[in-house]
Design a protein around this motif. Structure first.
Motif, PDB file in Angstrom:
ATOM      1  N   ARG A   1      88.857 -47.300  55.467  1.00 53.00           N
ATOM      2  CA  ARG A   1      88.433 -46.848  54.144  1.00 53.00           C
ATOM      3  C   ARG A   1      86.929 -46.693  54.111  1.00 53.00           C
TER       4      ARG A   1
ATOM      5  N   TYR B   1      84.099 -46.682  51.133  1.00 48.98           N
ATOM      6  CA  TYR B   1      83.901 -46.975  49.718  1.00 48.98           C
ATOM      7  C   TYR B   1      82.632 -46.328  49.187  1.00 48.98           C
TER       8      TYR B   1
ATOM      9  N   THR C   1      84.742 -49.048  42.283  1.00 49.71           N
ATOM     10  CA  THR C   1      84.478 -48.483  43.597  1.00 49.71           C
ATOM     11  C   THR C   1      85.552 -47.456  43.936  1.00 49.71           C
TER      12      THR C   1
ATOM     13  N   ASN D   1      89.051 -48.793  42.948  1.00 43.31           N
ATOM     14  CA  ASN D   1      89.262 -50.230  42.869  1.00 43.31           C
ATOM     15  C   ASN D   1      88.367 -50.763  41.760  1.00 43.31           C
TER      16      ASN D   1
ATOM     17  N   ALA E   1      87.059 -54.160  39.818  1.00 42.38           N
ATOM     18  CA  ALA E   1      86.961 -55.619  39.894  1.00 42.38           C
ATOM     19  C   ALA E   1      87.127 -56.221  38.511  1.00 42.38           C
TER      20      ALA E   1
ATOM     21  N   SER F   1      91.180 -57.967  41.469  1.00 40.69           N
ATOM     22  CA  SER F   1      90.912 -56.552  41.226  1.00 40.69           C
ATOM     23  C   SER F   1      92.224 -55.802  41.030  1.00 40.69           C
ATOM     24  N   ILE F   2      92.104 -54.623  40.441  1.00 40.21           N
ATOM     25  CA  ILE F   2      93.248 -53.726  40.304  1.00 40.21           C
ATOM     26  C   ILE F   2      92.866 -52.422  40.998  1.00 40.21           C
ATOM     27  N   GLU F   3      93.836 -51.813  41.653  1.00 45.49           N
ATOM     28  CA  GLU F   3      93.552 -50.622  42.443  1.00 45.49           C
ATOM     29  C   GLU F   3      94.611 -49.567  42.184  1.00 45.49           C
TER      30      GLU F   3
ATOM     31  N   SER G   1      95.723 -45.632  43.749  1.00 45.42           N
ATOM     32  CA  SER G   1      95.446 -44.682  44.816  1.00 45.42           C
ATOM     33  C   SER G   1      96.569 -43.661  44.935  1.00 45.42           C
TER      34      SER G   1
ATOM     35  N   GLY H   1      94.869 -57.018  43.477  1.00 44.27           N
ATOM     36  CA  GLY H   1      94.296 -57.647  44.661  1.00 44.27           C
ATOM     37  C   GLY H   1      93.690 -59.006  44.378  1.00 44.27           C
TER      38      GLY H   1
ATOM     39  N   HIS I   1      91.095 -61.647  46.158  1.00 46.80           N
ATOM     40  CA  HIS I   1      90.070 -61.727  47.205  1.00 46.80           C
ATOM     41  C   HIS I   1      89.667 -63.167  47.429  1.00 46.80           C
TER      42      HIS I   1
END
Length: 106
Positions: free
Chosen positions: A10, A12, A19, A54, A56, A62-64, A66, A103, A105
């Motif tokens: 990836r 970013y 992001t 993404n 934060a 986080s939520i993403e 795609s 997500g 982290h």
């Protein structure tokens, strides 16, 4: 029905809170079957390319979202449960798919 393993890279763009990214992935599919036709497909490779964003929510959450275009190279198919009995069909898959993920982290 089936399973896939994805591995990729990836790139970013943006700040820490929001992001954007672009990505390229290699895919390996296995245990794929088509229950409506009683077919099992041979395991095989493929690829995906796409991008997303993404966001934060906190330092560790986080939520993403795609969107990817995925493609699997042609694979032989067999009568369900019997890899020695070829169905004489080759299958390849191409589709656009969207993901929404949460997500953690650490």
């Amino acid at each position: 029905n089936g399973n896939q393993i994805h591995a990729g890279l990836r790139r970013y763009f943006g700040d820490r809170t929001l992001t954007a990214f672009i990505a390229a992935e290699g895919i390996y599919s296995f245990n794929v079957n088509h229950t409506g036709l009683d077919l099992d497909l041979a395991s095989g490779p493929g690829w995906a390319i796409g991008g997303g964003a993404n966001f934060a929510l906190s330092e560790s959450l986080s939520i993403e979202a795609s969107v990817f275009h995925e493609s699997m190279w042609p694979a032989a198919s067999y009568a369900s449960g019997n890899t020695s009995l070829s169905s004489d069909y080759e299958h390849s898959f191409k589709s656009t798919i969207g993901y929404i993920g949460l997500g953690f982290h650490f």
